[in-house]
Design a protein around this motif. Structure first.
Motif, PDB file in Angstrom:
ATOM      1  N   UNK A 173     -42.704  61.953  -9.389  1.00  0.00           N
ATOM      2  CA  UNK A 173     -43.348  61.272 -10.516  1.00  0.00           C
ATOM      3  C   UNK A 173     -42.364  60.358 -11.257  1.00  0.00           C
ATOM      4  N   UNK A 174     -41.126  60.798 -11.384  1.00  0.00           N
ATOM      5  CA  UNK A 174     -40.100  59.977 -12.029  1.00  0.00           C
ATOM      6  C   UNK A 174     -39.853  58.704 -11.237  1.00  0.00           C
ATOM      7  N   UNK A 175     -39.793  58.826  -9.917  1.00  0.00           N
ATOM      8  CA  UNK A 175     -39.621  57.642  -9.062  1.00  0.00           C
ATOM      9  C   UNK A 175     -40.766  56.656  -9.309  1.00  0.00           C
ATOM     10  N   UNK A 176     -41.986  57.166  -9.333  1.00  0.00           N
ATOM     11  CA  UNK A 176     -43.152  56.298  -9.541  1.00  0.00           C
ATOM     12  C   UNK A 176     -43.082  55.623 -10.911  1.00  0.00           C
ATOM     13  N   UNK A 177     -42.789  56.382 -11.953  1.00  0.00           N
ATOM     14  CA  UNK A 177     -42.758  55.807 -13.296  1.00  0.00           C
ATOM     15  C   UNK A 177     -41.682  54.731 -13.427  1.00  0.00           C
ATOM     16  N   UNK A 178     -40.489  55.001 -12.921  1.00  0.00           N
ATOM     17  CA  UNK A 178     -39.420  53.992 -12.983  1.00  0.00           C
ATOM     18  C   UNK A 178     -39.786  52.753 -12.189  1.00  0.00           C
ATOM     19  N   UNK A 179     -40.377  52.952 -11.012  1.00  0.00           N
ATOM     20  CA  UNK A 179     -40.764  51.817 -10.169  1.00  0.00           C
ATOM     21  C   UNK A 179     -41.854  50.987 -10.819  1.00  0.00           C
ATOM     22  N   UNK A 180     -42.849  51.652 -11.393  1.00  0.00           N
ATOM     23  CA  UNK A 180     -43.925  50.910 -12.045  1.00  0.00           C
ATOM     24  C   UNK A 180     -43.442  50.111 -13.235  1.00  0.00           C
ATOM     25  N   UNK A 181     -42.494  50.653 -13.981  1.00  0.00           N
ATOM     26  CA  UNK A 181     -41.926  49.891 -15.100  1.00  0.00           C
ATOM     27  C   UNK A 181     -41.323  48.580 -14.594  1.00  0.00           C
ATOM     28  N   UNK A 182     -40.616  48.667 -13.486  1.00  0.00           N
ATOM     29  CA  UNK A 182     -40.004  47.473 -12.914  1.00  0.00           C
ATOM     30  C   UNK A 182     -41.050  46.495 -12.374  1.00  0.00           C
ATOM     31  N   UNK A 183     -42.110  47.031 -11.746  1.00  0.00           N
ATOM     32  CA  UNK A 183     -43.118  46.171 -11.138  1.00  0.00           C
ATOM     33  C   UNK A 183     -44.078  45.562 -12.157  1.00  0.00           C
ATOM     34  N   UNK A 184     -44.227  46.221 -13.280  1.00  0.00           N
ATOM     35  CA  UNK A 184     -45.139  45.697 -14.308  1.00  0.00           C
ATOM     36  C   UNK A 184     -44.409  44.828 -15.313  1.00  0.00           C
TER      37      UNK A 184
END
Length: 185
Positions: A173-184
């Motif tokens: 979940x941490x990987x997803x949240x960090x990645x989404x911050x970068x992608x958004x």
């Protein structure tokens, strides 16, 4: 009418593949023998050696045939939830003893087909989901989607390969949240 040899061969082949997976899960790769697989499958050793030169290729074929890799990422309308579910599935899959036993050996043997047949399907479905998200405006249009997939899956496979920590839902979940911050961004 005599029995159909092709059907009998397919039945034997499937029995061998299932036996190999069951045994590697219960005894591990190092203790797995072709003799044990033959006995469990109800075939002769020569039948196995006719189709596979050793237990490595046998296990690879078994895993490819019966694995669940790359089934598809859900599209629920919530990109974060979809990616969290996919990464949790990936972590659970690579945490299974049969995956761990087979894939570590294949990595050690530098089997490039490991990547193309076992790991690439998950990459493809995550990439497809991110492209849909990009078209829907859920992530920026300038996101390099293949690089974003590596950003999501790379830490998972690195942690598994190097055994540097547990593959927990919190980690994925941490990987997803960090990645989404970068992608958004």
């Amino acid at each position: 009418m005599p029995p159909d040899a092709a059907r009998r061969s397919e039945r034997s082949r499937r029995a061998i593949l299932v036996a190999a997976l069951e045994l590697v899960e219960s005894v591990g790769y190092a203790r797995l023998t072709v003799e044990a697989v033959a006995a469990r499958a109800g075939v002769g050793k020569q039948t196995i050696y006719r189709w596979w030169p050793s237990k490595g290729p046998l296990l690879f074929d078994a895993f490819v045939e019966f694995g669940q890799v790359g089934a598809g990422v859900a599209h629920t309308g919530d990109l974060g939830a979809d990616l969290r579910a996919e990464l949790r599935d990936a972590a659970a899959e690579i945490g299974q003893r049969r995956f761990d036993e087979v894939c570590r050996v294949l990595v050690h043997e530098a089997r490039t087909d490991l990547v193309s047949l076992l790991l690439a399907p998950r990459r493809v479905v995550v990439e497809e989901r991110l492209r849909k998200a990009q078209r829907a405006g859920e992530i920026r249009g300038d996101v390099d989607v293949p690089a974003a997939v590596e950003l999501l899956l790379g830490p998972l496979y690195q942690r598994w390969l190097l055994r540097i920590g547990p593959l927990t839902p919190t980690f994925t979940d941490t990987i997803v949240e960090l990645s989404l911050r970068a992608m958004r961004g």
